[in-house]
Design an enzyme around this catalytic site. Structure first.
Site, PDB file in Angstrom:
ATOM      1  N   LYS A  85       0.840  -1.206   0.000  1.00  0.00           N
ATOM      2  CA  LYS A  85       0.000   0.000   0.000  1.00  0.00           C
ATOM      3  C   LYS A  85       0.872   1.252   0.000  1.00  0.00           C
ATOM      4  O   LYS A  85       0.567   2.233  -0.687  1.00  0.00           O
ATOM      5  CB  LYS A  85      -0.921  -0.007   1.217  1.00  0.00           C
ATOM      6  CG  LYS A  85      -1.995  -1.082   1.186  1.00  0.00           C
ATOM      7  CD  LYS A  85      -2.985  -0.949   2.317  1.00  0.00           C
ATOM      8  CE  LYS A  85      -2.372  -1.205   3.678  1.00  0.00           C
ATOM      9  NZ  LYS A  85      -1.915  -2.589   3.872  1.00  0.00           N
ATOM     10  N   CYS A 124     -11.580   1.650  17.189  1.00  0.00           N
ATOM     11  CA  CYS A 124     -10.370   0.855  16.952  1.00  0.00           C
ATOM     12  C   CYS A 124      -9.361   0.869  18.097  1.00  0.00           C
ATOM     13  O   CYS A 124      -8.583  -0.077  18.205  1.00  0.00           O
ATOM     14  CB  CYS A 124      -9.683   1.272  15.654  1.00  0.00           C
ATOM     15  SG  CYS A 124      -8.992   2.925  15.640  1.00  0.00           S
ATOM     16  N   MET A 125      -9.315   1.898  18.941  1.00  0.00           N
ATOM     17  CA  MET A 125      -8.280   1.871  19.977  1.00  0.00           C
ATOM     18  C   MET A 125      -8.729   2.425  21.321  1.00  0.00           C
ATOM     19  O   MET A 125      -7.924   2.641  22.209  1.00  0.00           O
ATOM     20  CB  MET A 125      -6.996   2.575  19.504  1.00  0.00           C
ATOM     21  CG  MET A 125      -7.164   3.984  18.982  1.00  0.00           C
ATOM     22  SD  MET A 125      -7.065   5.252  20.258  1.00  0.00           S
ATOM     23  CE  MET A 125      -8.711   5.933  20.208  1.00  0.00           C
ATOM     24  N   MET A 150      -6.365  -4.771  17.008  1.00  0.00           N
ATOM     25  CA  MET A 150      -7.827  -4.831  17.073  1.00  0.00           C
ATOM     26  C   MET A 150      -8.358  -6.059  17.806  1.00  0.00           C
ATOM     27  O   MET A 150      -9.448  -6.023  18.378  1.00  0.00           O
ATOM     28  CB  MET A 150      -8.431  -4.790  15.672  1.00  0.00           C
ATOM     29  CG  MET A 150      -8.165  -3.515  14.910  1.00  0.00           C
ATOM     30  SD  MET A 150      -8.661  -2.017  15.779  1.00  0.00           S
ATOM     31  CE  MET A 150      -7.076  -1.372  16.267  1.00  0.00           C
ATOM     32  N   GLY A 154      -4.284   1.346  14.092  1.00  0.00           N
ATOM     33  CA  GLY A 154      -4.574   1.102  12.692  1.00  0.00           C
ATOM     34  C   GLY A 154      -4.628   2.337  11.829  1.00  0.00           C
ATOM     35  O   GLY A 154      -4.665   2.238  10.609  1.00  0.00           O
ATOM     36  N   GLN A 155      -4.650   3.538  12.450  1.00  0.00           N
ATOM     37  CA  GLN A 155      -4.766   4.770  11.679  1.00  0.00           C
ATOM     38  C   GLN A 155      -3.540   5.652  11.903  1.00  0.00           C
ATOM     39  O   GLN A 155      -2.900   5.573  12.952  1.00  0.00           O
ATOM     40  CB  GLN A 155      -6.039   5.526  12.086  1.00  0.00           C
ATOM     41  CG  GLN A 155      -7.312   4.744  11.793  1.00  0.00           C
ATOM     42  CD  GLN A 155      -8.546   5.578  12.049  1.00  0.00           C
ATOM     43  OE1 GLN A 155      -9.005   6.316  11.176  1.00  0.00           O
ATOM     44  NE2 GLN A 155      -9.112   5.462  13.235  1.00  0.00           N
TER      45      GLN A 155
END
Length: 811
Positions: free
Chosen positions: A92, A178-179, A353, A390-391
């Site tokens: 990616k 997510c966190m 996650m 994740g971000q």
């Protein structure tokens, strides 16, 4: 496997690239950006200018070099000067430049015609006016939904706009999904959020334990640091604790497949063995730990517990007992106990996650911290717990800026009067401007937005920036799609591409993305990373931060008193070097001054309140990111911190303390070891819905695919979603490879092709579906139950049935 992970990543990424730099000519302006191999410096290509930026995708924080020609990104290379990735990117990352150039970029504001239900172009002046007037109708019924993809200045502006301007705390980010459980886990263990350790631990660990995560695909550059060490002859033991076989499992020495949710029992079992064998670190535990249990009523910080009471409670979690709960063999559980009992081993626990998206997410975070604390495997290079995100700025923008419904910048919370007063002073606001009542967390916010006003739905207008809740929320029929029937609700969406969220938007604002604007991110190891705008956005697309400032100024013009500070100035006033106000709310003047620098410098004052001292903006410009707290030494140099709470590494630890948890919730410099018993999750398979469903990501796509599905190479490599199924389950219900099945829960259903023995292999009774595919939204099926403390939903387990297409027969 002879091929090292680093070589594998490079080969996979480069084989997917569509162009070569061999010609070093203006052909680089083709629609696809060029992906370069790992090189010491980007090549000197006539007409191409290179500059740094952090990658736009996950929370790893890799740095890329961006090649620009004729106001277009034409090439991407890994940044050799970046400590995080040392020039390496995942597939990616090598294609990140192409996310800017999808053929359906949003380039003009759009307003939904109430008669035709079509989105029609309008001017920016009209768009800002409509948004402001809608908010002005009922400011207390407005909500702002943001993102861990917000830059720090964007999130800070939204936070100040809502809490300092509107006196409204209904602001929350998608990072709640997510966190949030990692946050509550850190806070209730150490009294302050975010990892004390850093990625350097991966270079020193003897053992890496993966708690329900798949870094080979989700954080491949970090995973390569471990695998590369093996290729050099070093011994690094990998242990994969999870609910399905993944590419990470293939690299692991031990794979321990557990029943969903039973990580709680496994962690308790490790501690039970340490205590029963008298092999826990008594000195560390006595000097640096307290014991904690739930209070009545339950609260995040709990109640005191004696060590004897703790021992009594945990006594039953023997390997034999936990084997029956978890499905992990007693011998494997003893292996974990033996590793943590060995002080000569350096052990890193990694999670993401799997532990966070969990109805007991706070509890399992507490327990994994507790395993490391009571064993003494804490605070040494290669020895400690490390949460991943994740971000790209879930840490920097959400956790540090505090863009959560209950929080304020600098680790402050709205409930505490002292904290509100500190923020009002720094923002130069009148007393009592900040509301003391926490706003709605994400699930509650969307419940209220999707509930008719007549029956108590008290959120009427919502602004969504830099996220796609129409696809990413759980149980989307209830939490998002119900909006389609509520004409009184008004949804404003800032986006770069049409997606599931813009489908129901009433006003769409075209946004600039990544290097089309200035920005600052904060990654998973406390590293703050800055970049400059390198190309212009297409058409009339504009910065998210500018949108917030422009709406705020229009509200001030309309007479909203909260848009002025105590001295009567606009709350987002920025001055030039001569002290004159720059009209940054006007797009043509927004880049007359570096608004990012002004906002970040203002925000930086808050970071000193809880020893999260970020570096000055100008120092970030010169670096590839700096890990806070960043302290100026006696020579005038700015020094980052690798390990917090450790004498010699963290300047705030007092001399002679060794370890000092100086934000301890018990005010005695000690961390908390929690008693958290195992309990069943709220929904489990039964005769009607006999399978577990787990959802997640894939290597090629990021989150809901809004960006990556526009990249030809990534879309071709993984064109649509699928359902992973165990071969014996597939045979039992009579389906084969590629056959269509219906996955159905109590909330919704979806038709998908079956993938048997693919890159992921679930055990019997379990299925897995990725969530990147807008055309096949698995979150129509998922459950919106959430952790009681973090309010984070559980995407990793709910009950479903699998029906062959053309059959509705129950299994």
């Amino acid at each position: 496997m002879s091929l090292g992970r680093r070589e594998f990543i490079k080969a996979a990424a480069l084989s997917a690239a569509s162009a070569s730099i061999a010609t070093q000519s203006s052909s680089l302006s083709a629609s696809s950006t060029v992906s370069l191999p790992v090189v010491e410096e980007p090549p000197k290509i006539p007409g191409v200018k290179w500059d740094k930026a952090p990658c736009r995708f996950c929370g790893t924080g890799c740095h890329v070099m961006v090649g620009v020609e004729n106001d277009k990104v034409v090439a991407i290379a890994g940044d050799q000067k970046a400590a995080v990735n040392k020039g390496l990117l995942c597939v990616k990352g090598y294609h990140v430049g192409s996310i800017l150039y999808g053929i359906d970029r949003l380039t003009t504001p759009l307003l939904r015609n109430q008669k035709t239900n079509e989105l029609e172009p309008i001017s920016w002046d009209n768009a800002i006016d409509i948004a402001a007037k809608r908010i002005m109708q009922a400011p207390e019924r407005f909500a702002f939904y943001g993102s861990g993809q917000w830059t720090i200045p964007e999130g800070y502006a939204a936070q100040k706009f809502m809490k300092g301007g509107l006196a409204n705390n209904h602001i929350d980010p998608n990072a709640r999904l997510c966190m949030a459980s990692a946050v509550t886990g850190f806070l209730s263990t150490y009294g302050v959020d975010e990892p004390a350790s850093c990625y350097d631990d991966l270079d020193h660990a003897d053992v890496v334990i993966l708690w329900g995560n798949n870094p080979a695909e989700m954080h491949p550059v970090l995973f390569s640091r471990i695998v590369d060490r093996r290729s050099k002859g070093e011994t690094v033991k990998l242990i994969d604790i999870g609910t399905r076989i993944t590419r990470t499992s293939e690299q692991s020495d031990h794979v321990m497949l557990m029943n969903p949710h039973t990580d709680l029992a496994i962690a308790n079992c490790i501690i039970q063995q340490l205590i029963s064998s008298d092999r826990y670190d008594k000195e560390f535990a006595e000097k640096h730990c307290n014991f904690r249990q739930d209070s009545d009523p339950a609260g995040l910080f709990g109640a005191p517990m004696s060590f004897d009471a703790y021992v009594k409670e945990i006594k039953k979690y023997t390997p034999e007992y936990v084997e029956k709960i978890s499905g992990v063999s007693a011998s494997d559980l003893r292996l974990l106990g033996e590793l943590f009992a060995d002080p000569s081993k350096k052990i890193v626990s990694l999670w993401c996650m799997g532990m966070n998206q969990h109805t007991a997410g706070t509890a399992i975070n507490n327990l994994v911290h507790g395993v490391h604390l009571i064993s003494g495997h804490w605070g040494k290079p290669g020895d400690g717990p490390q949460s991943l995100t994740g971000q790209p700025s879930a840490c920097g923008t959400v956790r540090e800026v505090g863009t959560l419904a209950h929080a304020l910048p600098g680790g402050r919370i709205v409930k505490k009067k002292e904290h509100r007063e500190q923020c009002e002073k720094l923002w130069n606001l009148p007393e009592n401007r900040i509301n003391s009542k926490p706003g709605y967390h994400t699930v509650k916010m969307f419940e209220q937005f999707c509930t008719p006003a007549a029956t108590g739905g008290d959120i009427d207008c919502m602004f969504v920036q830099v996220t796609n809740p129409g696809q990413s929320l759980p149980n989307t029929h209830k939490l998002f799609k119900a909006k389609s029937k509520l004409k009184e609700k008004f949804l404003i969406v800032a986006e770069v591409y049409p997606n599931a969220t813009t489908t129901l938007a009433d006003l769409v604002l075209p946004a600039a993305m990544w290097v089309e604007k200035n920005g600052i991110f904060g990654n998973s190891e406390r590293r703050t990373q800055q970049w400059f705008r390198q190309v212009n956005p297409p058409g009339e697309a504009r910065d998210d931060c500018w949108m917030t400032i422009a709406i705020a100024h229009r509200l001030m013009e309309l007479g909203h008193p909260g848009m002025k500070d105590r001295d009567g100035n606009f709350i987002f006033r920025v001055n030039d070097d001569d002290g004159n106000e720059v009209p940054a709310w006007k797009w043509e003047h927004y880049y007359d001054i570096n608004v990012d620098r002004a906002l970040f410098s203002e925000y930086r004052q808050f970071t000193f309140l809880k020893h999260k001292d970020v570096a000055p903006y100008d120092e970030l410009v010169k670096s590839r990111g700096m890990r806070w707290p960043v302290i100026k030494d006696e020579n005038g140099n700015w020094r980052e911190t690798r390990w917090r709470f450790v004498e010699g590494a963290d300047k705030y630890v007092e001399k002679g303390k060794g370890f000092q948890f100086y934000h301890s919730t018990t005010k005695d410099d000690k961390a908390q070891v929690w008693w958290r018993p195992y309990a069943d999750p709220p929904e489990m398979p039964d005769n009607e819905y006999p399978f577990w469903l787990c959802t997640g990501r894939v290597l090629e796509h990021w989150h809901t695919g809004t960006m990556t599905r526009r990249v030809k190479q990534l879309a071709q490599a993984m064109p649509h979603t699928y359902l992973e199924m165990n071969a014996s389950d597939a045979a039992r219900i009579g389906v084969g490879q590629g056959d269509q099945v219906i996955v159905e829960s109590r909330r919704g259903s979806l038709k998908l092709p079956v993938w048997i023995d693919g890159r992921g292999r679930p055990p019997k009774g379990s299925v897995f579906v990725p969530f990147f595919d807008e055309l096949n939204q698995i979150n129509d099926v998922t459950l919106h139950a959430y952790d009681p403390f973090s309010k984070q939903p559980d995407y990793k387990k709910c009950a479903v049935r699998i029906l062959p297409v053309n059959s509705r027969k129950e299994l």
